[in-house]
Design a protein around this motif. Structure first.
Motif, PDB file in Angstrom:
ATOM      1  N   SER A 276       0.832  -1.205   0.000  1.00 39.05           N
ATOM      2  CA  SER A 276       0.000   0.000   0.000  1.00 39.05           C
ATOM      3  C   SER A 276       0.866   1.254   0.000  1.00 39.05           C
ATOM      4  N   ALA A 277       0.739   2.061  -1.063  1.00 41.01           N
ATOM      5  CA  ALA A 277       1.481   3.326  -1.126  1.00 41.01           C
ATOM      6  C   ALA A 277       0.977   4.302  -0.071  1.00 41.01           C
ATOM      7  N   GLY A 278      -0.341   4.307   0.161  1.00 43.80           N
ATOM      8  CA  GLY A 278      -0.899   5.217   1.153  1.00 43.80           C
ATOM      9  C   GLY A 278      -0.428   4.896   2.557  1.00 43.80           C
ATOM     10  N   GLU A 279      -0.345   3.611   2.890  1.00 40.65           N
ATOM     11  CA  GLU A 279       0.095   3.241   4.235  1.00 40.65           C
ATOM     12  C   GLU A 279       1.557   3.609   4.447  1.00 40.65           C
ATOM     13  N   LEU A 280       2.386   3.459   3.405  1.00 32.16           N
ATOM     14  CA  LEU A 280       3.778   3.869   3.509  1.00 32.16           C
ATOM     15  C   LEU A 280       3.898   5.386   3.632  1.00 32.16           C
ATOM     16  N   SER A 281       3.097   6.101   2.858  1.00 33.77           N
ATOM     17  CA  SER A 281       3.141   7.568   2.897  1.00 33.77           C
ATOM     18  C   SER A 281       2.796   8.099   4.277  1.00 33.77           C
TER      19      SER A 281
ATOM     20  N   LEU B 238      -3.022  10.538  -3.273  1.00 32.33           N
ATOM     21  CA  LEU B 238      -3.474   9.298  -2.646  1.00 32.33           C
ATOM     22  C   LEU B 238      -4.956   9.071  -2.922  1.00 32.33           C
ATOM     23  N   PRO B 239      -5.430   7.818  -2.867  1.00 29.60           N
ATOM     24  CA  PRO B 239      -6.843   7.521  -3.165  1.00 29.60           C
ATOM     25  C   PRO B 239      -7.792   8.108  -2.130  1.00 29.60           C
TER      26      PRO B 239
END
Length: 521
Positions: free
Chosen positions: A75-80, A154-155
């Motif tokens: 998940s890119a959002g969780e990393l961000s 982000l989504p």
């Protein structure tokens, strides 16, 4: 007349009174959210880079204890949002600690609550107004966070989940502070109780994330991670925040009915019949008033230094891409990545420690507003000595805290004691300059002292977001923090140190001169 009569009028007054404080705090949090969301793609340009960084975070117990785990490494959002989901949620919670305490316990301690109680205001209206204002601010914070996340690429669904996790933690902080305000008759003790409660919840989350997972479910900070906002969200987890916040508020209302106005359920402990003769000296008295806060801050920044020193050796795995290395090296110059990370963290520590100095100055302004300074000056204490005592504790305490931070970082890394201590103390020149400006605002009048927080927020924003927003150097240079070299990677700059020291000395001298020439109170 009902117990909540006048709630809306008090809420409007609270919103007006906090319009600067709340706006600056919220906008800074939102700016950090946007910066984190927008920067992730440039730091980790490929999916493989993001997975590798997430796995590196999960493999380091120190980083997981500080930031929390990444449950979905894809998940890119969780990393961000890995730093913001838990760690920066603490800063959001502290905002609501300040708001609730300010309009409940502080109002009772100053006597204003009793004056309002003589009007058409119900018994529980002040508590209800503080809670209502805080809830409204939390909703605005959540809405702006959604926009910041989406604007950063982000989504939407994950952005909403992340923002709601902050709102949930905020509601728990509101309830926790409301309970603390009923227990103690002192605004300081109330803040200590609520702050300790937030700290315990954070530690429970850290223990659960690095040990038995069930312990994380005992903390709202753990719920924020288990929400899985960015992939397969568990929306029901948000109900836990709602239920706990409501339970705490209900408890606060019940406790409020069982105490007198201005009192706390915990009776204030009377001091000795006669004080120490040493307290007749303004410096000793000021030190006695602030020593507990200084030791508490020392423990906090020491732990911060230890954690960052322990994390530093693993930074190479987190930033195992050329873009990631360039980001950290841009913060700390060319050198070892762990040294560059420590340099970046120490720049943040300089801003954090400045908060202590401003708090000391703010307490001096509060003493003057409440008449305590006038009582001290009625003795053989001179104005000059009273003012200089506040200045010495503010500047000296800030320097001490930076020393503790540097030692903690060196102990955590197990090396570089001299380099890290020197790098930490280098931040003291900027801390002195901002503290000097806070003293000048206080000397101009007690009502101006609170503006020091806005000035600090502006300097922090210029230093951390100036490059992202592509601001000109003439603008970012207004912040004293931007002029300091990124030690220990870069060399000490004696010219900058002398210039900032001169600025700080001039500000303190101007403040001293103004304080001597104006009316007290």
């Amino acid at each position: 007349m009902t117990a909540f009569a006048g709630t809306w009028a008090l809420t409007r007054a609270a919103l007006r009174r906090d319009r600067v404080l709340a706006s600056v705090w919220v906008l800074l949090l939102v700016a950090v959210v946007y910066a984190s969301a927008a920067a992730t793609e440039s730091i980790y340009p490929t999916a493989a880079d993001r997975v590798e960084a997430a796995e590196a975070i999960n493999s380091s117990p120190a980083i997981v204890a500080l930031y929390g785990p990444i449950l979905d490494v894809r998940s890119a959002g969780e990393l961000s949002m890995t730093k913001l989901t838990v760690l920066y949620a603490v800063f959001a919670a502290l905002l609501f600690l300040v708001l609730v305490r300010r309009h409940t316990r502080s109002e009772e301690e100053s006597g204003r609550a009793e004056l309002l109680g003589g009007t058409a205001v119900g018994r529980d209206a002040q508590l209800a107004a503080a809670v209502l204002e805080s809830v409204l601010v939390s909703l605005v914070l959540g809405a702006l966070c959604v926009l910041a996340c989406v604007g950063g690429g982000l989504p939407l669904a994950g952005s909403v989940g992340f923002a709601l996790s902050w709102v949930g933690v905020s509601w728990v902080a509101i309830g926790l502070t409301a309970v603390a305000c009923q227990l103690s008759a002192s605004a300081r003790t109330c803040a200590a109780l609520a702050g300790a409660g937030i700290g315990v919840l954070y530690v429970l989350r850290a223990v659960g994330d690095t040990g038995p997972e069930w312990v994380s479910w005992l903390s709202p900070f753990g719920w924020s991670t288990r929400l899985r906002a960015w992939s397969d969200p568990r929306w029901w987890v948000l109900l836990l925040d709602l239920v706990l916040g409501a339970a705490l508020l209900g408890t606060a209302v019940l406790l409020r009915a069982r105490r007198d106005l201005g009192a706390g359920l915990f009776a204030a402990r009377p001091g000795p019949a006669t004080g120490s003769p040493r307290l007749a000296d303004a410096f000793v008295l000021t030190w006695r008033v602030h020593r507990t806060m200084l030791w508490s801050w020392s423990a906090g920044v020491g732990v911060m230094g230890l954690v960052m020193g322990a994390i530093a050796p693993g930074v190479g795995d987190l930033l195992d891409s050329e873009a990631g290395r360039q980001v950290i090296e841009s913060l700390g110059g060319v050198g070892k990545l762990e040294d560059a990370l420590v340099a970046a963290v120490l720049s943040i520590a300089g801003v954090v420690v400045t908060c202590f100095a401003i708090a000391v100055v703010g307490h001096g302004a509060g003493d003057e507003r409440d008449g305590r300074t006038e009582q001290v000056l009625a003795t053989a204490t001179s104005r000059s000595r009273s003012f200089l005592a506040t200045a010495v504790v503010a500047l000296g305490g800030g320097t001490w805290l930076l020393l503790v931070t540097g030692v903690g970082a060196a102990v955590g890394l197990g090396d570089h004691l001299g380099g890290f201590v020197g790098a930490a103390l280098d931040q003291s020149f900027a801390v002195w300059a901002v503290a000097g400006l806070a003293l000048l605002l206080y000397a101009a009048g007690t009502r101006y002292a609170v503006l020091a927080w806005s000035v600090l927020a502006a300097f922090f924003a210029l230093g951390q977001l100036g490059e992202l927003l592509d601001l000109p150097a003439a603008v970012t240079g207004l912040s004293p923090y931007t002029h300091l070299p990124a030690m220990p990677v870069e060399a000490f700059a004696p010219g900058t140190a002398v210039a900032l020291t001169a600025v700080a000395a001039a500000l303190v001298a101007a403040a001293w001169w103004r304080f001597l020439g104006r009316d007290i109170g």
